[in-house]
Write an enzyme that holds these catalytic residues in place. Structure first.
Site, short mmCIF file in Angstrom:
data_model
loop_
_atom_site.label_atom_id
_atom_site.label_comp_id
_atom_site.label_asym_id
_atom_site.label_seq_id
_atom_site.Cartn_x
_atom_site.Cartn_y
_atom_site.Cartn_z
N ARG A 73 0.84 -1.20 0.00
CA ARG A 73 0.00 0.00 0.00
C ARG A 73 0.87 1.24 0.00
O ARG A 73 1.85 1.34 0.74
CB ARG A 73 -0.92 0.01 1.24
CG ARG A 73 -1.89 -1.16 1.21
CD ARG A 73 -2.89 -1.11 2.33
NE ARG A 73 -3.70 -2.33 2.29
CZ ARG A 73 -4.64 -2.65 3.16
NH1 ARG A 73 -4.90 -1.81 4.16
NH2 ARG A 73 -5.33 -3.76 3.05
N ARG A 108 2.43 0.77 10.31
CA ARG A 108 1.92 1.16 9.00
C ARG A 108 3.05 1.13 7.99
O ARG A 108 3.87 2.03 7.93
CB ARG A 108 1.29 2.55 9.09
CG ARG A 108 0.48 2.98 7.88
CD ARG A 108 -0.14 4.35 8.07
NE ARG A 108 -1.06 4.39 9.19
CZ ARG A 108 -2.36 4.04 9.11
NH1 ARG A 108 -2.85 3.65 7.96
NH2 ARG A 108 -3.12 4.08 10.17
N SER A 164 -10.17 -6.56 10.09
CA SER A 164 -11.38 -5.91 9.61
C SER A 164 -12.16 -6.96 8.84
O SER A 164 -11.61 -7.58 7.93
CB SER A 164 -10.98 -4.75 8.69
OG SER A 164 -12.07 -3.91 8.43
#
Length: 458
Positions: free
Chosen positions: A290, A305, A380
RNA sequence: GGAGACGUGGCCGAGUGGUCGAAGGCGCUCCCCUGCUAAGGGAGUAGGCCCCUAAAGGGUCUCGAGGGUUCGAAUCCCUUCGUCUCCGCCA
């Protein structure tokens, strides 16, 4: 669950009984325009719960224009077809005059038909493109809200240990040298890490552990998918057209997957699956990439992250009636991993304003991080309903007969490996700078029980 | 990188200018037969879109995609995407 002789690992092939199939087709809409036509207010009301402006009036106007053009084009075509048939008959009779007359007529119609078709196609494409930008509608039971502050906690497990000595994962003496951000930055820049020694092994052990639970106990089919995918796969899983900036694209036009939800879900693309082959349950351990374009400055220290990380993903393809139950099942699969690792967590249901583009309902699991004294997202679990299925044209044939219907697709992390590593390290840290390895993981670590303050396995 | 082949319905697979939305097989559904753990017989069975609708029905498009030739194309031509095979290269 130790590695070793495997209990019943009942394996069904990922793809059978439907074979590989090319799905190179035009973009398909994510919303059912007929449903919008029937109940535009309901559509707008659902969107407004997400904080989005009403669009049904605009859509219906486009739809009306589109249908008018289609009708015009089709009736012109019908006339021409009729005449064309008579041409053949005239020719058969040897009626040359009539033949010529009709032939000319058909030829004249041709241009008009072409023009009408063009217009109809343009209207259709415009509507489809517009529909593709509209997010999924929230499920009725999703709480209203603007942002993460309005998410609702639905479960809490474990009690954070008292530890006034707690530091963040990269500051723990046992971890410090084995988690090297400078060296990673030298070759790759920021938001990368180079792990080594026991920490690298612990990271690997976590992935193995999760995969074993999911395949041996939860009945998911292990898949090792490509991490480079085509546009169609990104579109099909709603990562495009809106979120291309968040992913990496190669010079050849391939995408590095932001999550293996993309390849796993796309397995079903273009297929009509027998109903009794549902549900399909997949799991994969893969790299994810990402660009974190919109998160500059957030979580810059540590490996919370990263541009590149590993994740064990779960994907289910189900009958529409089963998807809600399936989502709960997936949530339990994810929570169970944390419980086995003895990591306190809480589960929230995301409010309408905090959900992702493609989700109808999302549960987030947040693990307790003693170093931050906060619960942070580690999983998630979302249902997209038929949103992705429409996009990738994934359907099933009802057992009782009738037209093929769209399947439902769900995805969930089970879990993010890097973040899980953080949770294990921070929760397992001791006041002497060492880290205790959770019992469930010890078999994957050669039976060792801790990483000492000087960074060795013991 | 060089050369070639191929892309058809839920699946497999015929079909090289008209009678093809498309043989046959498999699968599936229904019916019949059979008294036994299976087989036989018959019928049916693509999808999208538009109109109409209570239901039925009608129209249009679709044989990877886009364009062309032709009165007429799954069948011929062009472009494109994809898949496979051989050679080269290489983990």
């Amino acid at each position: 669950m130790a590695p070793g002789p495997e209990p019943s690992y009942s394996h069904r092939p990922a793809f059978a009984p439907y074979g590989a199939k090319s799905t190179h087709q035009r973009t398909r809409p994510m919303h059912d325009i007929r449903a919008i036509r029937e109940n535009p207010d309901r559509f707008d009301a659902a969107l407004s719960r997400r904080g989005d402006a009403p669009v049904s009036a605009e859509l219906l106007a486009m739809d009306e224009a589109r249908r008018a053009k289609i009708q015009a084009a089709e009736s012109a075509q019908a006339e021409a077809n009729k005449a064309a048939k008579e041409v053949g008959a005239a020719k058969g009779r040897g009626d040359e005059d009539e033949f010529e007359r009709l032939r000319k007529l058909v030829a004249e119609k041709k241009a008009e038909i072409a023009r009408l078709n063009e217009e109809a196609k343009a209207e259709d494409a415009a509507l489809t493109a517009r529909l593709a930008e509209i997010p999924n509608l929230p499920a009725d039971d999703v709480p209203d809200g603007d942002d993460e502050d309005d998410n609702v906690e639905i479960n809490r497990w474990g009690t954070p240990r008292e530890m006034n000595f707690a530091v963040e994962h990269f500051e723990i003496p046992a971890v410090k040298d084995a988690m090297d951000f400078e060296t990673a930055a030298k070759m790759s820049g920021s938001r990368f890490v180079l792990m080594s020694g026991p920490v690298a092994r612990l990271h690997r052990a976590l992935a193995q552990f999760m995969l074993d639970i999911h395949t041996l106990e939860n009945g998911l089919t292990e898949v090792n998918p490509p991490v480079l995918v085509r546009d169609e796969a990104m579109y099909g899983t709603d990562k495009l057209p809106k979120f291309g900036d968040d992913s990496y694209r190669t010079e050849e036009g391939m995408w590095l997957i932001p999550t293996s939800e993309v390849p796993l879900t796309y397995i079903a693309a273009g297929h009509v699956i027998d109903e009794d082959y549902l549900p399909r349950r997949y799991t994969a351990h893969s790299l994810c990439f990402r660009s974190e374009a919109g998160s500059a400055g957030r979580d810059t220290s540590g490996m919370l992250r990263q541009h590149q990380f590993e994740k064990v993903e779960m994907v289910s393809v189900t009958h529409p009636d089963e998807s809600d139950a399936e989502q709960k099942r997936m949530l339990r699969c994810a929570e169970d991993i944390l419980e086995r690792l003895e990591i306190p967590y809480r589960t929230v249901v995301l409010c309408t304003g905090d959900m992702g583009f493609g989700a109808r309902r999302t549960y987030d699991i947040e693990a307790w991080l003693p170093g931050q004294k906060a619960y942070r997202e580690i999983s998630s679990v979302s249902t997209t309903g038929d949103f992705q299925a429409r996009r990738m044209n994934a359907r099933f044939k009802p057992a009782e007969g009738g037209k093929p219907q769209f399947v439902h697709t769900l995805n969930g992390s089970g879990l993010a490996v890097g973040r899980c590593l953080i949770a294990v390290l921070e929760n397992g840290q001791q006041d002497d700078g060492s880290v205790k390895i959770p019992a469930a993981l010890q078999a994957y670590m050669g039976g060792r029980t801790m990483i000492t303050a000087d960074g060795t396995l013991a």
